[in-house]
Design an enzyme around this catalytic site. Structure first.
Site, PDB file in Angstrom:
ATOM      1  N   CYS A   1      -5.129   0.127   3.828  1.00  0.00           N
ATOM      2  CA  CYS A   1      -5.311  -1.134   4.137  1.00  0.00           C
ATOM      3  C   CYS A   1      -6.819  -1.514   4.254  1.00  0.00           C
ATOM      4  O   CYS A   1      -6.779  -2.824   3.921  1.00  0.00           O
ATOM      5  CB  CYS A   1      -4.608  -1.485   5.775  1.00  0.00           C
ATOM      6  SG  CYS A   1      -5.227  -0.168   6.839  1.00  0.00           S
TER       7      CYS A   1
ATOM      8  N   ASN B   1      -1.077  -9.257   4.675  1.00  0.00           N
ATOM      9  CA  ASN B   1      -1.067  -8.002   5.138  1.00  0.00           C
ATOM     10  C   ASN B   1      -0.787  -7.099   3.645  1.00  0.00           C
ATOM     11  O   ASN B   1      -0.838  -7.772   2.472  1.00  0.00           O
ATOM     12  CB  ASN B   1       0.070  -7.339   5.930  1.00  0.00           C
ATOM     13  CG  ASN B   1       0.223  -6.381   6.490  1.00  0.00           C
ATOM     14  OD1 ASN B   1      -0.769  -5.461   6.351  1.00  0.00           O
ATOM     15  ND2 ASN B   1       1.204  -6.070   7.488  1.00  0.00           N
TER      16      ASN B   1
ATOM     17  N   GLN C   1       0.858  -1.149   0.178  1.00  0.00           N
ATOM     18  CA  GLN C   1       0.183  -0.081   0.027  1.00  0.00           C
ATOM     19  C   GLN C   1       0.719   1.140   0.106  1.00  0.00           C
ATOM     20  O   GLN C   1       0.284   2.350  -0.207  1.00  0.00           O
ATOM     21  CB  GLN C   1      -0.879   0.044   1.083  1.00  0.00           C
ATOM     22  CG  GLN C   1      -0.237   0.156   2.460  1.00  0.00           C
ATOM     23  CD  GLN C   1      -1.356  -0.151   3.698  1.00  0.00           C
ATOM     24  OE1 GLN C   1      -1.687  -1.269   3.958  1.00  0.00           O
ATOM     25  NE2 GLN C   1      -1.471   1.124   4.298  1.00  0.00           N
TER      26      GLN C   1
ATOM     27  N   HIS D   1      -5.670  -1.250  12.201  1.00  0.00           N
ATOM     28  CA  HIS D   1      -5.138  -1.571  10.910  1.00  0.00           C
ATOM     29  C   HIS D   1      -5.873  -2.960  10.252  1.00  0.00           C
ATOM     30  O   HIS D   1      -5.842  -3.865  11.088  1.00  0.00           O
ATOM     31  CB  HIS D   1      -3.596  -2.152  11.077  1.00  0.00           C
ATOM     32  CG  HIS D   1      -2.652  -2.388   9.708  1.00  0.00           C
ATOM     33  ND1 HIS D   1      -2.776  -1.386   8.773  1.00  0.00           N
ATOM     34  CD2 HIS D   1      -2.307  -3.736   9.338  1.00  0.00           C
ATOM     35  CE1 HIS D   1      -2.129  -2.211   7.831  1.00  0.00           C
ATOM     36  NE2 HIS D   1      -1.853  -3.572   7.975  1.00  0.00           N
TER      37      HIS D   1
END
Length: 334
Positions: free
Chosen positions: A138, A300, A132, A276
């Site tokens: 996110c 992630n 990102q 997150h």
């Protein structure tokens, strides 16, 4: 309705009170800067180098203790190594959420019908890890990942979908581009918009822009979405039977940003705060099933050089560790 969570990525800043640098680390510092394409002004160089050295010492100490059986996971220097812990935490927006309460006897009953391991990557549901960058997107990556998995389940085709489409166009649902947002608000946008473009036609830019959605390029759609109760039992059932599920965690600790392997368990991680967004793509255990070394497998959006090639094993069935079950949701596609 699940409460909204404001999610942003870690930003870089300038530290203060920098100690003298260690000349023995000059070569390693230069190699790190080259690897992560870092460049600074002369003033920044001194401060960033000092922060980098402090992080290196912290990581070396952690890994030494891990070698003595104290921790259970390892850490390594990565792109965040020139950021202080204070800068790291200031860049995150926290929200308090009721912690999950999981009934052990209920888990045992439900687990009879669930597999001990699940990794949706092996079934073709998960696209490659992306990065990102400095955009707090996110939430959009987590939403896109869940939709990608369900579209694969329906069509047999795994197509990377457009994160930028969500950044630019879902503000009417309460998201705010690179500043913050939630996966379930992204799902609501796709539902109302009746479509989402692919990465190929609406590529990621890592910054806010005007909405440029074209319905003729729509590559995915959903018919609804589900916000799970904040309880690991519900998350377990969903991940076992539905596919990848979007979630959020408390990522505010140095151990999280420098994680590199093992089952992540941070004693100071909150079960009541998340900041997150990630994608839960499976679960399992290490050692014997009775050892309590259960984990969630999360994807992630910090690139493949973070964690285990972009993934993390985070403690499962340990009182909603890091709030993993507090903001879980997934799309419906019929």
């Amino acid at each position: 309705m699940t409460p909204a969570v404001f999610l942003v990525i870690l930003c870089f800043g300038v530290a203060s009170g920098a100690p003298a640098r260690d000349p023995n680390l000059d070569a390693e510092w230069q190699d790190w800067k080259i690897k992560y394409a870092k460049s600074y002004s002369p003033e920044e160089e001194e401060l960033k180098r000092a922060v980098w050295e402090e992080n290196l010492k912290m990581i070396q100490l952690h890994n030494k203790e891990n070698g003595l059986g104290k921790n259970g996971f390892t850490m390594e220097m990565n792109a965040f190594a020139d950021t202080t812990g204070e800068e790291f935490r200031k860049s995150l927006s926290d929200i308090l959420i009721p912690a999950a309460v999981t009934n052990p006897s209920a888990q045992k009953q439900v687990s009879i019908g669930l597999p001990n391991f699940k990794d949706w990557r092996k079934d073709g549901y998960v696209t490659p890890v992306r990065n990102q960058g400095k955009c707090g997107s996110c939430w959009a990556f987590a939403a896109v990942g869940a939709i990608e998995g369900q579209m694969f389940s329906k069509t047999g085709n795994l197509t990377p979908l457009s994160v930028q489409n969500l950044l630019d166009c879902s503000k009417s649902e309460g998201n705010n581009g690179c500043r913050w947002g939630t996966a379930h608000q992204a799902f609501n946008y796709v539902l109302k918009n009746k479509g989402l473009e692919a990465e190929a036609t609406y590529p990621y830019e890592g910054k806010d822009g005007p909405c440029r959605y074209h319905s003729e390029n729509a590559s995915a759609n959903i018919t609804g979405f589900v916000n799970l109760p904040p309880n690991e039992l519900y998350l377990w059932v969903a991940v076992a039977s539905i596919g990848p599920v979007s979630a959020a965690v408390d990522a505010s600790h140095d151990s999280f940003r420098f994680y590199s392997g093992g089952i992540y368990h941070e004693p100071n991680c909150s079960s009541y705060v998340v900041n997150h967004a990630v994608l839960v793509v499976g679960y399992g255990f290490e050692g014997n099933e009775t050892d309590g070394n259960n984990y969630w497998l999360i994807k992630n959006s910090w690139g493949e050089e973070w964690g285990i090639n972009g993934f993390m094993k985070i403690a499962k069935d340990r009182n909603n560790h890091c709030g993993i079950a507090s903001q879980a949701s997934f799309p419906d596609i019929f």
